[in-house]
Design an enzyme around this catalytic site. Structure first.
Site, mmCIF file in Angstrom:
data_model
loop_
_atom_site.group_PDB
_atom_site.id
_atom_site.type_symbol
_atom_site.label_atom_id
_atom_site.label_comp_id
_atom_site.label_asym_id
_atom_site.label_seq_id
_atom_site.Cartn_x
_atom_site.Cartn_y
_atom_site.Cartn_z
ATOM 1 N N ARG A 59 -52.108 -73.041 -25.081
ATOM 2 C CA ARG A 59 -50.903 -72.847 -24.253
ATOM 3 C C ARG A 59 -50.055 -74.121 -24.212
ATOM 4 N NH1 ARG A 59 -50.805 -73.702 -19.043
ATOM 5 N NH2 ARG A 59 -52.925 -73.043 -18.637
ATOM 6 N N TYR A 112 -26.579 -60.247 -23.422
ATOM 7 C CA TYR A 112 -27.746 -59.398 -23.663
ATOM 8 C C TYR A 112 -28.173 -58.826 -22.304
ATOM 9 C CZ TYR A 112 -32.394 -57.954 -25.054
ATOM 10 O OH TYR A 112 -33.524 -57.219 -25.293
ATOM 11 N N ASP A 184 -26.992 -68.915 -26.348
ATOM 12 C CA ASP A 184 -27.893 -67.954 -26.988
ATOM 13 C C ASP A 184 -27.323 -67.720 -28.387
ATOM 14 O OD1 ASP A 184 -29.162 -65.682 -27.974
ATOM 15 O OD2 ASP A 184 -29.413 -64.772 -26.005
ATOM 16 N N LYS A 209 -35.181 -61.140 -33.739
ATOM 17 C CA LYS A 209 -34.046 -60.626 -34.490
ATOM 18 C C LYS A 209 -33.973 -61.285 -35.871
ATOM 19 C CE LYS A 209 -33.685 -58.642 -30.538
ATOM 20 N NZ LYS A 209 -32.859 -59.131 -29.447
HETATM 21 C C1 LIG Z 1 -33.066 -59.428 -28.091
HETATM 22 C C2 LIG Z 1 -32.274 -60.481 -27.449
HETATM 23 C C3 LIG Z 1 -32.809 -61.260 -26.397
HETATM 24 C C4 LIG Z 1 -34.190 -61.028 -25.825
HETATM 25 O O1 LIG Z 1 -35.193 -61.196 -26.769
HETATM 26 P P1 LIG Z 1 -36.615 -60.440 -26.754
HETATM 27 O O2 LIG Z 1 -37.285 -61.037 -27.937
HETATM 28 O O3 LIG Z 1 -36.347 -58.976 -26.857
HETATM 29 O O4 LIG Z 1 -37.281 -60.767 -25.461
HETATM 30 C C5 LIG Z 1 -32.012 -62.253 -25.869
HETATM 31 N N1 LIG Z 1 -30.743 -62.460 -26.316
HETATM 32 C C6 LIG Z 1 -30.207 -61.717 -27.303
HETATM 33 C C7 LIG Z 1 -28.811 -61.998 -27.744
HETATM 34 C C8 LIG Z 1 -30.940 -60.706 -27.897
HETATM 35 O O5 LIG Z 1 -30.395 -59.973 -28.873
#
Ligand SMILES: *Cc1c(COP(=O)(O)O)cnc(C)c1O
Length: 394
Positions: A59, A112, A184, A209
């Site tokens: 961790r 998001y 982000d 993604k």
């Molecule tokens: C999918 C996504 C998240 C969250 O990610 P997870 O891996 O599903 O927890 C945050 N920001 C954006 C822009 C996303 O597309």
């Protein structure tokens, strides 16, 4: 590899943070699937817990996970990274570290879904106040700043509207007010955009993604420019426990190596599909950073190296026609997520953004007719002929 920071993007994607295993010569980073690490003796243990380099407990750090952290940090020009179990664990790491009693955050309104929903529904319990603004205009961000604003949180391009935010302008606004800027960068990926270079303090990714890219892992990453800030984030992250498993890290390391190849191909398909949709009589509107019709086309060219592979559009006939479309496509799967090797299509108002009140959704331009498509790496002819066939049905 020596001098990795001077190498090209694709070389970094493949080699950064990784080395030939000295014990075995293994070229791929091994999976160190161990929860704990033995010390040579008491002094060694005390040294590791006192801040000397060395692994203690997974961790708190693991060689496989660390290889991935170093890889993404190098791609983003950061001092280091913190791998998280999911993208949302990464988002919460940033919120939990920087926000608390009587603090305020200014965020992009078209975020998001869950990144916005937790600020609206959970963080008020801890005394955190939020303002959601149309951050396509930096003056809206400036106007929302308060004395207790600790964080400006932007997503660009934003989900699912593909609106873009001027990162350099927002960094200046945040810093003038003593706040930090977090971007982000999930939609662009480090291959297309590096917010730290534009003045952001923290960058986060849902590596679920584009970075992993194979629709088989959920994962997140936070990187920062300043070592003191990274240490602050690490302290919160390690103790809250949303850290990454080494097997998960290994899968993402495998995915990231082909990010450039995948993005080039998906982007090529996206450019062609966007041009096709834009002139199709059944398409009411389309927003894609690669089209000159995107209201911020010039900003995209300035801060990104390419327009990415996600677009949103509305069809004539609104929601009903949109349903016919997503119910009949064969190439893209009807599924949330994006950035995978396969095309995915979804309807945010009834799926990913259903948790945001309708009036707020509309204010953020997440209209009921908006269909989002994440274009994959399939043969382009198949994507276009499939879309042409379903558009004829509506
Ligand atoms: C999918 C996504 C998240 C969250 O990610 P997870 O891996 O599903 O927890 C945050 N920001 C954006 C822009 C996303 O597309």
């Amino acid at each position: 590899m020596k001098d990795i920071s001077k190498r090209g993007m694709n070389t970094k994607l493949i080699h950064a943070g990784q080395h030939i295993d000295p014990a075995t010569g293994a070229v791929a980073t091994p999976i160190y699937q161990s929860s704990t690490f033995a010390f040579r003796d008491a002094d060694h243990a005390a040294g590791c817990f006192g801040g000397q380099p060395g692994y203690k407990y997974t961790r708190l750090g693991n060689p496989t996970t660390e290889a991935l952290e170093k890889n993404i940090a190098e791609l983003e020009g950061a001092c280091g990274g913190l791998a998280a179990a999911t993208g949302m664990a990464a988002v919460n790491m940033v919120y939990l570290t920087l926000l608390g009693q009587d603090t305020h955050v200014v965020a992009t309104e078209s975020l998001y879904g869950p990144s916005r929903m937790i600020l609206e529904n959970e963080y008020p319990r801890f005394g955190v106040d939020s303002s959601f603004v149309d951050s396509t205009k930096p003056e809206n961000v400036a106007a929302a700043m308060r004395d207790n604003t600790k964080l400006v949180y932007v997503e660009t391009p934003a989900n699912p509207t593909l609106k873009m935010t001027d990162i350099a302008a927002c960094a200046e606004i945040a810093h003038q007010n003593g706040a930090l800027l977090c971007a982000d960068n999930t939609f662009a990926s480090p291959y297309l955009q590096n917010p730290l270079e534009l003045g952001a303090d923290i960058v986060l990714h849902s590596m679920t993604k584009f970075i992993n890219g194979h629709t088989d892992v959920v994962a997140g990453m936070v990187v920062a420019k300043d070592p003191a800030l990274l240490a602050k984030l690490a302290k919160v992250h390690y103790n809250f426990g949303g850290t990454m498993d080494p097997h998960q890290a290994w899968l993402v390391l495998r995915g990231v190596k082909s990010l450039g190849l995948r993005m080039d191909r998906a982007q090529e398909n996206s450019m062609k599909l966007a041009a096709f949709l834009e002139k199709h009589p059944k398409v009411e509107w389309i927003r894609y950073p690669g089209l000159e019709s995107h209201p911020q086309y010039e900003l995209g060219k300035k801060q990104m190296r390419g327009p990415g592979a996600v677009m949103s559009f509305g069809v004539k006939g609104g929601l009903e026609a949109g349903k016919t479309l997503i119910n009949n496509v064969e190439v893209p799967a009807l599924a949330v997520s994006l950035g995978g090797i396969e095309s995915l299509i979804e309807h945010p108002a009834s799926m990913t953004h259903a948790g945001i009140p309708a009036a707020e959704r509309l204010k953020a331009d997440i209209t009921d007719d908006l269909v989002r498509i994440a274009v994959g790496c399939e043969s382009y002819e198949d994507i276009e002929s499939d879309m042409a066939r379903v558009l004829d049905l509506i």
